[in-house]
Structure formats: structure tokens, C-alpha cells
Motif scaffolding. Structure first.
Motif, PDB file in Angstrom:
ATOM      1  N   PHE A 143       0.757  -1.061  -0.042  1.00  0.00           N
ATOM      2  CA  PHE A 143       0.052  -0.176   0.287  1.00  0.00           C
ATOM      3  C   PHE A 143       0.718   1.316   0.040  1.00  0.00           C
ATOM      4  N   ALA A 144       1.913   1.215   0.797  1.00  0.00           N
ATOM      5  CA  ALA A 144       3.024   2.470   0.879  1.00  0.00           C
ATOM      6  C   ALA A 144       3.368   2.616  -0.459  1.00  0.00           C
ATOM      7  N   LEU A 145       3.750   1.554  -1.334  1.00  0.00           N
ATOM      8  CA  LEU A 145       4.529   1.888  -2.457  1.00  0.00           C
ATOM      9  C   LEU A 145       3.383   2.543  -3.627  1.00  0.00           C
ATOM     10  N   ILE A 146       2.174   1.801  -3.526  1.00  0.00           N
ATOM     11  CA  ILE A 146       1.384   2.361  -4.678  1.00  0.00           C
ATOM     12  C   ILE A 146       0.799   3.718  -4.185  1.00  0.00           C
ATOM     13  N   ALA A 147       0.730   3.892  -2.826  1.00  0.00           N
ATOM     14  CA  ALA A 147       0.154   5.234  -2.505  1.00  0.00           C
ATOM     15  C   ALA A 147       1.368   6.334  -3.031  1.00  0.00           C
ATOM     16  N   LYS A 148       2.550   5.974  -3.027  1.00  0.00           N
ATOM     17  CA  LYS A 148       3.808   6.931  -3.225  1.00  0.00           C
ATOM     18  C   LYS A 148       3.684   7.188  -4.956  1.00  0.00           C
ATOM     19  N   GLU A 149       2.935   6.321  -5.613  1.00  0.00           N
ATOM     20  CA  GLU A 149       2.844   6.483  -7.276  1.00  0.00           C
ATOM     21  C   GLU A 149       2.399   7.758  -7.539  1.00  0.00           C
ATOM     22  N   SER A 150       2.907   8.620  -8.475  1.00  0.00           N
ATOM     23  CA  SER A 150       2.464   9.756  -8.941  1.00  0.00           C
ATOM     24  C   SER A 150       1.225   9.555  -9.714  1.00  0.00           C
ATOM     25  N   PRO A 151       0.163  10.174  -9.759  1.00  0.00           N
ATOM     26  CA  PRO A 151      -1.176  10.046 -10.498  1.00  0.00           C
ATOM     27  C   PRO A 151      -0.778  10.970 -11.858  1.00  0.00           C
ATOM     28  N   GLY A 152       0.411  11.641 -11.887  1.00  0.00           N
ATOM     29  CA  GLY A 152       0.435  12.423 -13.339  1.00  0.00           C
ATOM     30  C   GLY A 152      -0.049  13.799 -13.207  1.00  0.00           C
ATOM     31  N   PHE A 153      -0.859  14.143 -11.877  1.00  0.00           N
ATOM     32  CA  PHE A 153      -1.366  15.369 -11.724  1.00  0.00           C
ATOM     33  C   PHE A 153      -1.325  15.767 -10.626  1.00  0.00           C
TER      34      PHE A 153
END
Length: 810
Positions: A439-449
Motif C-alpha cells: 500500500f505504501a508503494l502504490i500510495a507513493k505512485e504519482s498519478p501524473g497530476f
């Protein structure tokens, strides 16, 4: 009855033990009942279909899409040419504006072929369902409404059938109300209208959009494999008849309808149910150890009963009566806990979990709770019963109850139970650790905006008022300055489909100055219609070229903006600015567009998916064939310098000021959209983490109890050691060493079990291996430290033993 009365008296004499046991079982059984009620509602509860095992959901298969919808001509071909299905029906999305005596409301629904309710075997709650006459061209307009809409908007009026409403400017009559448990895969069904395939202008356009999903009922005596083979034969025949159109159709996918409705929820719910079951097992093992200790302390009493004529089966029944009372009491309280806590659980459940609103404590849940109580009583009563079966009661009577009751056999069993608790706790902690890191890794993903301070509003425009591009653009030109002038609004824009919002739109494309690939190999890109303000409102970085302008209108050359991943893939050897793409976004032949800009990668579907191909076109250049789609898929984006929520009322007022028949719905901040995108992962993490924390505390408590009991039983031995010159520190070291051996045994067994079990959750992880060494090391260290702390706290009384007092009784 005498055994039960005696058990109650014994439990009253030990209020501390009774309270701990009942609370532990209330937690374990209550949590299991609550989670099982969710599993029951989503996975086990019968569907509102007749013989659901005979229903199949059907997709077309393309090289770049394993599950593609069908065109209208395809549906008619499969409907008319199959012989092994009792019926084949079509379903398409239908988002509309509902107008009646109240305020206009945007609702979501479906267009269906009229035979769908006969195919599914669904009867209405009120009124009637569709019949073949409703599907004929020119038939009077009718609509079915969902139970939810009937309850929310019409207050369950019994005379609702026959009421006149308007949907997208078309008058219709409410023909019936659907049952509350009616559901279709990934589709909201507030309203249902007839498809009327023969009257649709796309009836004979084989290159039209793929907007229909198919559902069929297999005839009796026919297998799913036979039905699939016939549908695939029809596909191959269509490919031979129309090679240019169907060259990309490489297969047919058929799935049980129930499986399609449940989707990925099965794995998630089974994981959570496994975690809560492990917590209950740890609680049972803990209580079994406590019951074992109590039974050992009662050896003399049991021996006296034996001498007075009690058989071993009667003595075992006496011990089981006590655990039975505890299990029934804890189960009853746990059932009440689950019943009254269901509303809290529903608030935590992701909104897109299918059928969750059908959650109820029904007969199946009550039977599950009763079975759990019996299981708990059996597990907790097995240990003392096993001890009794291996004990010579005459020796116990002769010993007068002195020494270590139960001897080495009882001690070994207690130690095994504690090691088992530690092992199970490690499995739960490891699962929670992996989910947390994922969850921590995916929450860090930038959505691009940039999602902060962004308000989103979805609109649905009625077809009669907005029949073409000119009317749609006029609405945009009127509304944009009103929204941009609101206090606190920095920029405003429009997009046809919001990132990370449920929905998908894609088109095929190719680079015209390179060899044209076969249709089966043409790449696909996410397809979005935007206005110039969208990119700045979302703060999507412009990597190259320019943004759209208001001059990019229908009388100018067609232009496009592409995403960086698409530019890197197809224009790595040159600048993409000024280059051309050929896109297939109409029912006609593919058309060229010129690339004028490149923007950063935006996570359109899910945060887990990296680097997608995206193609953006300006609103003023949308084709006339794209207008019906835009009427139902319109999102306005406002970047603000104040709290976005404070603008909701003002935004709604401005929209009504332009057109009171255009309702605003799904008014959310972009941060809420992001939160919803992570909801299912957050739900899984939250519950598994809570159960793992509870398991850790229960295991530590069990370890504390075993060490503490051992110290109490060995008081005389410790006194002798101290009298012979041993120091308190040496005694403490000895007891901690014994506790450490228990912890290490439990950790060793837990690691073996963890490596085997966590592989089952690997498909739910992101960016981390199921055997991630960092996660496993950290949770193992955490469990070891807390276990050793419990050992130390339990062993501390040994440092206060006075050897003279310890030997005084001798």
C-alpha cells in the motif's frame, strides 16, 4: 444440568479468567461473524436469477484486449445464429438525466434487449418487465427503475407504476420496479430502458462502437464448453464474411455470470476471512492453554470424583461444560457485536464491492456463528480432556496435589500451544506487513497530476437540447466563464473521462509514415476529449509543444496531444511535434490528426498501471459521432485557492443558471477520487492489520500466562536454587531462556508456514514480493521483541522470591 450449574459456579469463583475468556471469544467470534456476513452477502448469497449456473457473460477477444464489448450488428448475429442458448441478451450503459415533478437528477442505468429479464429469470417487484413489443421500433417509451431509486426518490410509493418521467428529454412511463437484489456486473441500474436494436442507426454499421455486453442462458443438457464452441464458430464465420472488419477478433470469452459479478472481490474477501479465522484460532489456542492450566490445578478434585464413582467420560463432560459455557457466552456477545457493528463495517467497505448493501444477518450467518461456537468449545475443551485421559488419578490423589500439577505432559502441551500462537501470529503479521508495504508503494505512485484543491463535477446533458457539437460547444462557452469567475477558482477545464474514475475509453491508432500494421496488431490508446483549461487545472506537465487553444475548432486541421509514453515508443528517433497519427475514433475509416503537444504520463485507470498511451483531442473538434458519448461523460475540473468543498453550492447554482435541466452529480475533490481508487487496498490492509495486531496481543498474553504460571509452580525449585547460591539474575536468565526457546520454536514454525501461505496473496501485492525479506524480517523482529517483553514481565516475580519463604512449607 448439574455439570452446567457446577461450571457456572466455578467460573464465578474465577472472575478474572472468565472475563478474559469471554472478551477474547467475543472479539474472535464477533469478528468472524461480521466478516462472514460480508462474504455471505457478496459471494454466497443466491443471485436474483433463476438457475444462475446456466448463465454466461460473453466478451469478444482482441490482441490488446482480453475482454472487449460487442457492436450492435455483432449482437444481432450471435442472437440469431446460435442454437445452444435459450436466449441471448445485450446490455449497454445508459447515463441520463431524469426529470419529473422534482429536481432533475443525473442517474445511471442500462439499455437492454427486451428479452433480458426472461434470459435472467428475474421478476419485477412492482409492475412488469419488458416484453418483445417494447423492443420494436416506434414502441411507446417505457422505463424500469431500481429498488434503490424507488426508495430514494419516490419514497417507495406503491402507485409509482404508470408515472410519467423524462429521460434525456424523451417522455417515458415507469412500467415497473426491479427487486432489491437485481445486479449486473460493473453496471449501475438506476434506470433500465429497452435497447430497440432494429431502430438504432448503428444496426447495420459493422464498424460502429463496441458498447454492448452479452449475457446468455445455456439450454438444459448443454455444457458451457459446447456453448462457447458454437459462439466461437459464429465468430469465425463473421471473420470470413467480413475480413476487413473482424480481422482483430481472435476469440470469444465466456464466464459464469456470478463470477463476473463478484470479480476480484473473491480473493480479497477470502484473504480477510482467512486472517480473521486465524485470529479466532489463536484465541482458541490461548484459551485452551488457560483451560489446561485450570484442569491441572483441579487434578485432586477430579481424582476425588473418580474415587466416588465418576467415569472418565463424565469428568471430560464436566470440563467440556465449562468451555461450552464460555463459548456460548462469548458467541452470543460476539453475535450481538457483529449485528450492531455491521453499519460501521459497511462504512469501511469500498463502495464498488458488489452486493455489499445486501449485507444482513440471515440464517446462514446464524448457522455459521453456531458452528463457530461449537468449534470453539471443542478446541478449548480438547486440551484439558486430553490431559485427563493421560493422567493417573490415583497418583494425583496420593500426591495431595503438591508439586507441578499435570507433570511434564501438561507442561509440554502448554508449550506447544504457546509456540503455535506465536507461529500463527507471525503469519498474520507477515501478511499485514506485506499489505502495508504494498500500500505504501502504490500510495507513493504519482498519478501524473496534482490532486490538491481540485473540484470535479460530472454532468449529463439531455439529447434533445444538445443534439450536435455546436450545441455542446455553446453550453461549454456559456458555463466556462461563469465557473472561472467564482471566487477562489484559479482555472477550469473539461475532460470526457476523469482519471482513476471507473470507466474506459480507447481507440486504435498507427503512425501513417511507417508500414501500417494489420488491424489485429494496431496499438490502442486511452482516448480523451479536453478543453485548453484541463491541462493547467490538473497541473499535468507539458513536456513538448503547446497546449490546445480556443482556436482549435472544427474548421481548423485536426490536432492532438499525446502522452510521454506514446511519444517515447513511437517517436524515439525524432520530435513528435508536427508528426501525424491515424486514429480510429469514428464509425468511418481512420482519420489523421497532427500532434501539437506532449504531456506527462497520467494514471488513467489504476495507480498500479505504469506508462499508458494517451491521446487527447480538443472539444471544439470532436466528431458528431462522439457527441452522444460526451453528453453522458462530461467532467468539469476546477482548481481553487480555497477549500474545493466550499464551492459545491456555487458550482451547482451556476450550472442551473445555464440550463436547469442539466443536473450536477458526483461532486468530489480529486483527492477523494484518489482515495476511492485505493479504497479496496485500504480496506484489506486495515482489516488484516487489525487482526494481526489483535493476534500479536493474544499471543503475547498467552506467552506471559505460560511463563507466569511456570514461575508460580516452580517457586520451591527457585527457592532451593537461591538457597544453594544462585543469584536472582541467574534465575531470571534461566526463565527467560526457556521463554526464548518457546519464541524461537514458534518463529521457526511461523516462518515455514508464512512462506507457504503468503504465496496465496501474491496477486494482491504491488511492487513487493510475497517473500519480501525486509517485510518478513521486520515483523519477525517485532514479534520476537514483544514476545521477549512478555517473557520478561512474566519472569520478573522470580527476582522477588525469598528462599526462606519458598522453603517454609517444607
Amino acid at each position: 444440568m448439574n455439570d452446567l450449574k457446577f461450571a457456572l459456579r466455578q467460573l464465578r469463583k474465577s472472575p478474572g479468567f472468565t472475563l478474559v475468556a469471554v472478551l477474547t471469544l467475543t472479539l474472535g467470534i464477533g469478528a468472524n461473524t461480521a466478516i462472514f456476513s460480508v462474504v455471505n452477502a457478496v459471494l454466497l448469497k443466491p443471485f436474483a436469477f433463476a438457475q444462475p449456473e446456466k448463465l454466461i457473460w460473453i466478451y469478444s477477444q482482441m490482441p490488446d484486449s482480453a475482454r472487449l464489448n460487442f457492436t450492435l450488428p455483432e449482437f444481432c448475429d450471435y442472437r440469431d445464429q446460435n442454437t445452444l442458448l435459450e436466449g441471448l441478451a445485450a446490455v449497454g450503459s445508459y447515463n441520463t438525466t431524469l426529470v419529473d415533478q422534482s429536481e432533475a437528477e443525473r442517474v445511471q442505468g442500462v439499455r437492454v434487449s427486451a428479452n433480458i429479464f426472461q434470459v435472467l429469470g428475474v421478476n419485477p417487484l412492482l409492475g412488469r418487465v419488458f416484453d418483445s413489443a417494447d423492443d420494436r421500433p416506434g414502441a411507446p417509451g417505457v422505463v424500469l427503475i431500481s429498488h434503490g431509486l424507488w426508495e430514494r426518490r419516490y419514497g417507495k410509493q406503491s402507485d409509482i407504476v404508470g408515472t410519467n418521467v423524462t429521460l434525456n428529454g424523451e417522455p417515458r412511463v415507469i412500467a415497473g420496479v426491479l427487486p432489491s437484489d437485481f445486479v449486473l456486473p460493473n453496471l449501475d441500474t438506476d434506470v433500465v430502458v429497452p435497447l430497440q436494436a432494429e431502430a438504432d442507426p448503428r444496426r447495420n454499421v459493422r464498424t460502429s462502437v463496441h458498447f454492448l455486453r452479452l449475457v446468455g442462458r445455456i439450454k438444459p443438457g448443454i455444457s458451457a464448453e459446447q456453448a462457447h464452441a458454437e459462439l466461437d464458430a459464429i465468430r469465425q464465420n463473421l471473420r470470413r464474411q467480413f475480413p476487413d472488419v473482424y480481422a482483430g477478433n481472435i476469440g470469444i470469452v465466456t464466464l459464469p455470470l456470478a463470477e463476473e459479478i463478484v470479480g476480484n472481490s473473491r480473493n480479497i474477501l477470502v484473504t480477510i476471512l482467512g486472517a480473521v479465522a486465524a485470529l479466532l484460532l489463536i484465541a482458541c489456542v490461548n484459551l485452551a492453554g488457560m483451560a489446561l492450566t485450570r484442569a491441572a490445578a483441579r487434578q485432586r478434585e477430579l481424582a476425588v470424583r473418580s474415587v466416588l464413582g465418576a467415569t472418565r467420560s463424565q469428568l471430560i463432560r464436566l470440563l467440556l461444560a465449562e468451555t461450552g459455557v464460555l463459548a456460548v457466552t462469548g458467541g452470543a456477545l460476539g453475535f450481538l457485536f457483529a449485528t450492531y457493528g455491521s453499519s460501521v463495517l459497511i462504512s469501511l467497505v469500498p463502495p464498488d464491492l458488489p452486493r455489499i448493501h445486501d449485507l444482513a444477518i440471515d440464517t446462514r450467518v446464524m448457522l455459521f456463528t453456531a458452528g463457530t461456537i461449537l468449534l470453539v468449545a471443542g478446541i478449548c475443551g480438547l486440551a484439558p480432556a486430553w490431559l485427563l485421559s493421560r493422567t493417573d488419578l490415583r497418583d494425583a490423589l496420593a500426591s495431595g496435589g503438591r508439586g507441578s500439577a499435570g507433570g511434564s505432559t501438561q507442561s509440554r502441551l502448554r508449550h506447544w500451544l504457546v509456540a503455535g500462537q506465536v507461529a500463527l501470529a507471525l503469519v498474520l503479521l507477515a501478511s499485514a506487513g506485506l499489505f502495508l508495504r504494498s500500500f505504501a508503494l502504490i500510495a507513493k505512485e504519482s498519478p501524473g497530476f496534482d490532486p490538491q484543491n481540485v473540484l470535479t463535477v460530472r454532468l449529463s446533458l439531455p439529447a434533445p437540447s444538445y443534439p450536435d457539437r455546436a450545441a455542446f460547444v455553446t453550453f461549454y462557452e456559456k458555463l466556462l466563464p461563469r465557473l472561472a469567475a467564482l471566487p477562489g477558482v484559479e482555472s477550469a477545464g473539461y475532460v470526457s473521462l476523469l482519471p482513476l474514475n471507473r470507466g474506459h475509453a480507447s481507440i486504435n491508432f498507427f503512425v501513417p509514415d511507417r508500414p501500417a500494421p494489420p488491424e489485429t496488431e494496431r496499438p490502442a490508446a486511452n482516448f480523451r476529449i479536453i478543453t485548453p483549461g484541463y491541462i493547467s487545472a490538473m497541473r499535468i506537465p507539458l513536456r513538448d509543444g503547446r497546449n490546445f487553444t480556443e482556436e482549435d475548432s472544427g474548421d481548423r486541421p485536426s490536432v492532438a496531444i499525446i502522452s510521454a509514453p506514446l511519444a517515447q515508443k513511437f517517436f524515439a528517433d525524432r520530435s513528435p511535434i508536427g508528426q501525424r497519427l491515424t486514429i480510429d475514433d469514428t464509425d468511418g475509416p481512420p482519420r489523421p490528426v497532427q500532434i501539437v503537444g506532449v504531456i506527462g504520463d497520467v494514471k488513467q485507470d489504476r495507480l498500479e498501471i505504469p506508462g499508458t498511451f494517451d491521446i487527447y483531442l480538443p472539444l471544439r473538434q470532436v466528431t458528431e459521432q462522439g457527441v452522444p458519448w460526451l453528453r453522458n461523460m462530461s467532467f468539469w475540473i476546477l482548481r481553487t485557492s480555497i477549500s474545493p468543498a466550499a464551492l459545491e453550492t456555487s458550482v451547482r447554482n451556476q450550472i442551473r443558471g445555464v440550463d436547469p435541466n442539466v443536473p450536477a452529480s458526483n461532486v468530489r475533490t480529486m483527492e477523494q477520487v484518489l482515495s476511492i481508487a485505493l479504497a479496496i487496498r485500504r480496506f484489506t490492509l486495515l482489516l488484516v492489520a487489525v487482526f494481526a495486531a489483535a493476534a500479536l496481543l493474544v499471543a503475547a498474553a498467552g506467552l506471559y500466562a505460560v511463563i507466569s504460571y511456570g514461575v508460580g509452580q516452580r517457586t520451591r525449585e527457585i527457592g532451593v536454587r537461591l538457597a544453594l547460591g544462585a543469584t536472582h539474575g541467574r534465575v531470571l536468565q534461566m526463565i527467560l531462556g526457556e521463554g526464548l526457546r518457546l519464541v524461537l520454536a514458534g518463529l521457526g514454525a511461523g516462518l515455514v508456514a508464512t512462506f507457504a501461505i503468503v504465496q496465496l496473496i501474491s496477486s494482491q501485492l504491488y511492487g513487493v514480493s510475497a517473500h519480501d525479506p525486509l517485510s518478513l524480517s521486520l515483523v519477525t523482529l517485532l514479534l520476537a521483541l514483544i514476545s521477549l517483553l512478555a517473557c520478561w514481565l512474566a519472569a520478573r516475580p522470580s527476582t522477588k522470591i525469598d528462599p526462606i519463604q519458598a522453603l517454609h512449607s517444607e
